[in-house]
Write an enzyme that holds these catalytic residues in place. Structure first.
Site, PDB file in Angstrom:
ATOM      1  N   ASP A 157       0.856  -1.176   0.000  1.00 33.95           N
ATOM      2  CA  ASP A 157       0.000   0.000   0.000  1.00 33.95           C
ATOM      3  C   ASP A 157       0.903   1.241   0.000  1.00 33.95           C
ATOM      4  O   ASP A 157       2.100   1.163   0.331  1.00 33.95           O
ATOM      5  CB  ASP A 157      -0.880  -0.031   1.255  1.00 33.95           C
ATOM      6  CG  ASP A 157      -1.697   1.238   1.412  1.00 33.95           C
ATOM      7  OD1 ASP A 157      -2.443   1.585   0.482  1.00 33.95           O
ATOM      8  OD2 ASP A 157      -1.560   1.884   2.468  1.00 33.95           O
ATOM      9  N   ASP A 185      -0.276   5.305   0.666  1.00 32.60           N
ATOM     10  CA  ASP A 185      -0.543   6.335   1.675  1.00 32.60           C
ATOM     11  C   ASP A 185      -0.607   5.744   3.078  1.00 32.60           C
ATOM     12  O   ASP A 185      -1.405   4.848   3.357  1.00 32.60           O
ATOM     13  CB  ASP A 185      -1.857   7.051   1.369  1.00 32.60           C
ATOM     14  CG  ASP A 185      -1.794   7.843   0.073  1.00 32.60           C
ATOM     15  OD1 ASP A 185      -0.710   7.924  -0.510  1.00 32.60           O
ATOM     16  OD2 ASP A 185      -2.848   8.372  -0.349  1.00 32.60           O
ATOM     17  N   ASP A 216      -1.823  -0.484   5.955  1.00 34.51           N
ATOM     18  CA  ASP A 216      -2.105   0.173   7.239  1.00 34.51           C
ATOM     19  C   ASP A 216      -3.587   0.367   7.512  1.00 34.51           C
ATOM     20  O   ASP A 216      -3.960   0.805   8.599  1.00 34.51           O
ATOM     21  CB  ASP A 216      -1.418   1.547   7.284  1.00 34.51           C
ATOM     22  CG  ASP A 216      -2.111   2.564   6.394  1.00 34.51           C
ATOM     23  OD1 ASP A 216      -2.386   2.241   5.219  1.00 34.51           O
ATOM     24  OD2 ASP A 216      -2.395   3.679   6.863  1.00 34.51           O
TER      25      ASP A 216
END
Length: 257
Positions: free
Chosen positions: A16, A18, A199
């Site tokens: 991932d 961001d 996240d």
């Protein structure tokens, strides 16, 4: 050892962006450089997997030196293959038409100007322009009540639209996930080992799909709750957030290679 085994990709990392490989606030990735260098030393591949558009991710691939790898764009709704033209598929117009029929309260990128998106994301106006060039999915913000959100999600589902909560935005699509795209990339590249890092809740399936999953600490938004015990024991959860946590996880998990 046969020739194909000798030349197999030793490690393929799905990440991932961001809040994971990129800092949640300034989108920087300097703190990830030790981990990125380790992957290069190992001859490993790095697949960027994000809600970002193909045009946004191309820029990051060039900066990070991973243009030889595919990328998963718009939360799995599309795959950017190196050296191949973009797919002709375009779900975005159909998705926006469905949104017009749903309960009000969702403010998507298509409802915002470039400057609006820049303000909400911290991107520059030029970067926001690329972020709004969508083909498969629509990220946005819910501006109504919690009860209104539940009604919106129910009506969206009736129209074949799924919603996934990322680190900052609620993203709508017609259902293809990062994990779906990840499976396709794995079938194509046939790596010996896989790692996936994320996240936010929309990364959970991708993290579970890999041989080794990593949950990067997320102090700025909804994190990933514990998996079932038999899965959680195989998950590395970082202490640090963003690219620092990302790099620490990569260095830890590749120490034996």
């Amino acid at each position: 050892m046969n020739d194909s085994a000798a030349h197999a990709l030793p490690l393929l990392v799905f990440s991932d962006l961001d809040g994971t490989l990129l800092d949640h606030h300034d989108y920087g990735w300097d703190a990830a450089k030790p981990g990125l260098e380790r992957l290069r030393d190992l001859g490993a591949g790095l697949v960027l997997a994000s809600s970002k558009t193909a045009e946004e991710i191309r820029v990051l691939q060039q900066e990070m030196g991973v243009t030889d790898m595919p990328a998963i764009v718009e939360n799995g709704a599309g795959i950017l293959w190196p050296g191949k033209p973009d797919s002709d598929d375009d779900d975005y117009t159909r998705l926006r038409a469905v949104l017009e029929t749903l309960p009000k309260g969702f403010l998507g990128f298509g409802d915002m100007t470039d400057l609006d998106v820049a303000r909400e994301t911290g991107l520059s106006p030029a970067q926001a322009t690329l972020a709004r060039r969508r083909r498969f999915s629509e990220p946005g913000l819910w501006t109504g009540s919690q009860a209104g959100l539940q009604e919106f999600l129910k009506e969206a589902a009736r129209n074949g639209v799924t919603a996934r909560q990322g680190g900052r935005f609620l993203t709508l699509s017609f259902g293809r996930t990062k994990a779906d795209a990840m499976d396709e990339v794995i079938r194509h590249l046939e790596p010996i080992r896989t790692i996936a890092l994320g996240d936010a809740p929309n990364d959970a399936e991708m993290i579970q799909t890999a041989d080794q999953g990593v949950v990067v600490a997320n102090p700025d938004g909804p994190s990933i709750p514990p998996f079932p015990p038999e899965i959680e024991t195989q998950i590395l959860r970082t202490t640090h957030s963003g690219p620092q946590g990302w790099s620490e996880a990569i260095l830890t998990l590749t120490a034996d290679l």
